[in-house]
Scaffold this motif. Structure first.
Motif, short mmCIF file in Angstrom:
data_model
loop_
_atom_site.label_atom_id
_atom_site.label_comp_id
_atom_site.label_asym_id
_atom_site.label_seq_id
_atom_site.Cartn_x
_atom_site.Cartn_y
_atom_site.Cartn_z
N PRO A 231 0.85 -1.21 0.00
CA PRO A 231 0.00 0.00 0.00
C PRO A 231 0.87 1.24 0.00
CG PRO A 231 0.16 -0.89 2.21
CD PRO A 231 0.89 -1.86 1.33
N ASP A 232 0.29 2.38 -0.34
CA ASP A 232 1.04 3.64 -0.25
C ASP A 232 1.46 3.88 1.20
OD1 ASP A 232 0.67 4.03 -2.91
OD2 ASP A 232 -0.85 5.60 -2.72
N SER A 233 2.67 4.37 1.35
CA SER A 233 3.21 4.60 2.70
C SER A 233 4.09 5.84 2.68
CB SER A 233 4.03 3.38 3.14
OG SER A 233 5.23 3.28 2.38
N LEU A 234 4.77 6.05 3.76
CA LEU A 234 5.66 7.20 3.87
C LEU A 234 6.75 7.17 2.80
CD1 LEU A 234 6.39 9.72 5.56
CD2 LEU A 234 7.81 8.24 7.00
N ILE A 235 7.18 5.98 2.39
CA ILE A 235 8.29 5.88 1.43
C ILE A 235 7.85 5.36 0.06
CG2 ILE A 235 10.03 5.56 3.22
CD1 ILE A 235 10.01 2.55 2.53
N PHE A 236 6.59 4.96 -0.08
CA PHE A 236 6.17 4.35 -1.34
C PHE A 236 4.83 4.92 -1.82
CE2 PHE A 236 3.77 0.81 -3.49
CZ PHE A 236 4.51 0.82 -4.67
N ASN A 237 4.85 5.38 -3.09
CA ASN A 237 3.61 5.79 -3.75
C ASN A 237 3.73 5.34 -5.20
OD1 ASN A 237 1.60 7.22 -5.22
ND2 ASN A 237 1.52 8.78 -3.62
N LYS A 238 2.90 4.38 -5.58
CA LYS A 238 3.04 3.76 -6.90
C LYS A 238 2.83 4.75 -8.04
CE LYS A 238 -1.62 1.68 -6.59
NZ LYS A 238 -1.78 1.79 -5.12
N ARG A 239 2.15 5.85 -7.79
CA ARG A 239 1.92 6.85 -8.85
C ARG A 239 3.21 7.54 -9.26
NH1 ARG A 239 -3.23 8.26 -9.72
NH2 ARG A 239 -2.61 10.27 -10.57
N TYR A 240 4.20 7.57 -8.37
CA TYR A 240 5.43 8.31 -8.62
C TYR A 240 6.62 7.42 -8.96
CZ TYR A 240 3.21 12.55 -6.83
OH TYR A 240 2.38 13.65 -6.64
N ASN A 241 6.40 6.11 -9.06
CA ASN A 241 7.52 5.20 -9.27
C ASN A 241 7.29 4.30 -10.47
OD1 ASN A 241 9.47 5.39 -6.77
ND2 ASN A 241 7.40 5.55 -5.95
N LEU A 242 8.39 3.84 -11.06
CA LEU A 242 8.35 2.90 -12.17
C LEU A 242 9.24 1.71 -11.83
CD1 LEU A 242 8.69 5.46 -15.09
CD2 LEU A 242 6.74 3.93 -14.77
N TYR A 243 8.71 0.52 -11.98
CA TYR A 243 9.49 -0.68 -11.66
C TYR A 243 10.63 -0.83 -12.66
CZ TYR A 243 10.64 -5.54 -10.67
OH TYR A 243 11.30 -6.70 -10.34
N GLY A 244 11.83 -1.08 -12.13
CA GLY A 244 13.00 -1.34 -12.97
C GLY A 244 13.77 -0.11 -13.39
#
Length: 603
Positions: A231-244
């Motif tokens: 889930p989105d957390s303090l260090i992770f937001n899937k909207r702002y990241n790309l795998y690889g």
């Protein structure tokens, strides 16, 4: 300080330097970079350059340079922390530079959560390799070797409710931290804590710097959902990241990225040798991910699943990427459902060929639209023409309008003029006839006529620039911001350039030092013969002129190859049964030539 550095890096990651600078001054695209009049000193000729790939700026007139934070500091007359705060506010990062106890606690938590995720990744990886298990069997059946499994840090979560939680608690972390960073779930009824990921193959998700910030888990039984993300957390937001992206950003050539949907698609392509690839994180492409792609690429080639959901996601990605100025193409996966299946069935060379043959996004949209109409019926053909005209209306180039109106006309037996009238509407006579006077009466050969030859020989230009880079550290620092390996034609020049980049801090790189490289004797003798006496090392404009000639030579060579290819196709016309196919190929080449001519004019 490490936490503050993380925040600074995140701010720079989210703020594209060209976008920020364009808010303060007019800039113009020049190849893959930008230039404009320096805001820090008076000038009439642009000497202010912005490097998109390196995310830095440099004025070769007054010497000012730096990253996006330096620019804002200078323009807004702010200190470092205030400039970071201003940019953080622009890109949606919450930061309070007063650093009260609450803020310090937030920073400490961010670092702690990264540490927890790193421990979890090591735990899952050890699970995968310590004995026979369904996770390892699954990955091997999917064709991954041990080297690739290790490269991506893949792991396995046991079919247990609390194995990871107990392990992390033994490392000194508390349950609340594990819940807040998304690795443990809490059920208030009965006050139960249990692992979020169970009986799944685990894919660590890294940020672009290589920090583990989340996980994706692929189920190994019939449980749902099939894929589960952190889930989105303090260090992770899937909207702002790309795998690889942490792997691919070092392997991007010609500022081109392959965009896929799934973890396995990316890993499989990477193992086969396609390294400039990134994946979305289980959702449709977001605007934030699109802006992240733009930092690294000018062209995005979409290779999503071929099913209806994949096509829908492709159209959404096209909308986002084309809107921000990225050149978008789409790969044809033939009879395969995804890139993973394609590369395993047909091999790397066929996939590379598919990349080369990828469809321009306008044509992809037209072809997709066509499936919604029965073109055997007159009424349906008219409806299709009207809807397709709306797509063409987005184009700015008259050559592209000609090409795609012609493409549509041949399929539905409606004149290109009628379609163009539909595209331009009541402005047809005013807009199109003006363009028509300029282009229509010219033969194709006139549109794509070979430009005047560049006066300086291409070999001499390359070798002179290489010698300058070897001899002069100041010129090296300036010029490496403006040139890329793809600007050079000779393999020897490319190899020496890479050596220079690795040894850029040396005051002088002697020819003796490059003799260990794979350089021909003839090339080395040419370098030794070249005299730099006539070049003023302090005259930036004369160095710029050499760089400009280098780029012109490269574009000229591309032009020559395309012209020859077009000539060969024209000669074969008499042997072709389907002349329409030949005409389409000729027009496709003409489009490429027009793009090169635009680039030549911008230099």
């Amino acid at each position: 300080m490490n936490d503050i550095k993380d925040i600074v890096e995140e701010v720079k990651n989210r703020c594209d330097i060209a976008n920020v600078i364009s808010e303060y001054m007019p800039i113009k695209q020049s190849g893959s970079n930008y230039k404009g009049l320096c805001p820090f000193h008076g000038e009439k000729t642009p000497s202010f350059h912005i490097s998109s790939s390196k995310q830095i700026y440099k004025c070769f007139g007054c010497g000012e340079g730096g990253d996006v934070i330096n620019f804002v500091m200078k323009m807004e007359n702010l200190d470092f922390i205030d400039a970071v705060k201003l940019l953080a506010n622009k890109c949606g990062i919450e930061i309070n530079t007063n650093m009260n106890e609450e803020d310090k606690l937030r920073m400490e938590k961010s670092k702690k959560y990264q540490d927890i995720h790193l421990e979890a990744a090591r735990f899952y990886f050890a699970n995968l390799l310590k004995g026979k298990n369904p996770g390892y069997d699954y990955l091997r059946k999917r064709g991954l070797d041990d080297k690739t499994i290790k490269k991506f840090g893949l792991g396995f979560s046991q079919k247990s409710w609390n194995e990871l939680m107990d392990y992390l608690l033994s490392k000194g972390y508390d349950k609340q931290d594990l819940v807040q960073c998304g690795l443990v779930n809490h059920k208030s009824e009965g006050n139960k804590y249990y692992d979020r990921f169970r009986n799944r193959v685990m894919f660590p998700i890294f940020d672009y710097r290589g920090n583990v910030i989340g996980f994706g888990g692929r189920v190994l039984d019939d449980s749902l959902p099939k894929y589960l993300n952190s889930p989105d957390s303090l260090i992770f937001n899937k909207r702002y990241n790309l795998y690889g992206l942490n792997f691919s950003r070092k392997n991007i050539v010609d500022r081109t990225i392959i965009l896929v949907e799934g973890y396995m698609d990316l890993i499989s392509l990477f193992q086969y040798g396609v390294r400039n690839v990134v994946a979305t994180l289980g959702t449709a492409l977001t605007e934030q991910q699109g802006n992240l792609i733009k930092r690294y690429a000018d062209t995005a080639i979409i290779s999503y699943d071929s099913d209806e959901a994949g096509i829908k996601a492709t159209l959404r990605a096209i909308e986002i990427l084309s809107k921000i100025g990225i050149n978008v193409k789409v790969i044809n996966l033939k009879d395969c459902k995804d890139p993973d299946e394609f590369v395993r069935k047909y091999g790397l060379e066929e996939y590379k060929k598919a990349i080369g043959d990828s469809t321009h996004y306008i044509k992809f949209r037209i072809d997709h639209l066509k499936k919604s109409f029965n073109l055997q019926k007159d009424e349906e053909r008219v409806k299709f023409a009207k809807e397709a005209s709306k797509i063409i209306k987005e184009l700015k180039s008259p050559v592209e309008v000609d090409y795609y109106t012609n493409y549509i006309a041949k399929q539905i037996n409606i004149s290109t003029e009628s379609i163009k009238k539909e595209v331009y509407g009541k402005d047809y006579n005013k807009v199109y006839n003006k363009q028509n006077n300029k282009y229509a009466n010219k033969k194709v050969e006139k549109i794509i006529e070979k430009p005047k030859a560049i006066k300086k020989g291409k070999e001499l230009v390359e070798e002179t620039l290489i010698k300058l880079l070897l001899e002069n550290k100041k010129i090296r620092e300036i010029t490496l911001l403006k040139v890329e390996e793809s600007d050079f034609l000779l393999n020897e020049s490319k190899e020496i350039l890479n050596y220079i980049i690795k040894n850029r801090e040396l005051d002088k790189i002697t020819i003796d030092k490059i003799k260990c490289l794979n350089i021909s004797e003839e090339y080395l003798k040419d370098l030794e013969r070249i005299s730099l006496d006539s070049i003023d090392m302090n005259d930036i404009k004369s160095i710029d002129e050499i760089v400009k000639n280098l780029k012109k030579n490269n574009l000229q060579e591309q032009m020559n190859i395309l012209l020859q290819e077009q000539k060969n196709i024209e000669l074969q016309k008499q042997n072709k049964d389907d002349l329409k196919e030949v005409d389409v190929k000729v027009m496709e080449i003409a489009l490429k030539i027009v793009e090169i001519r635009k680039m030549l004019q911008s230099l």
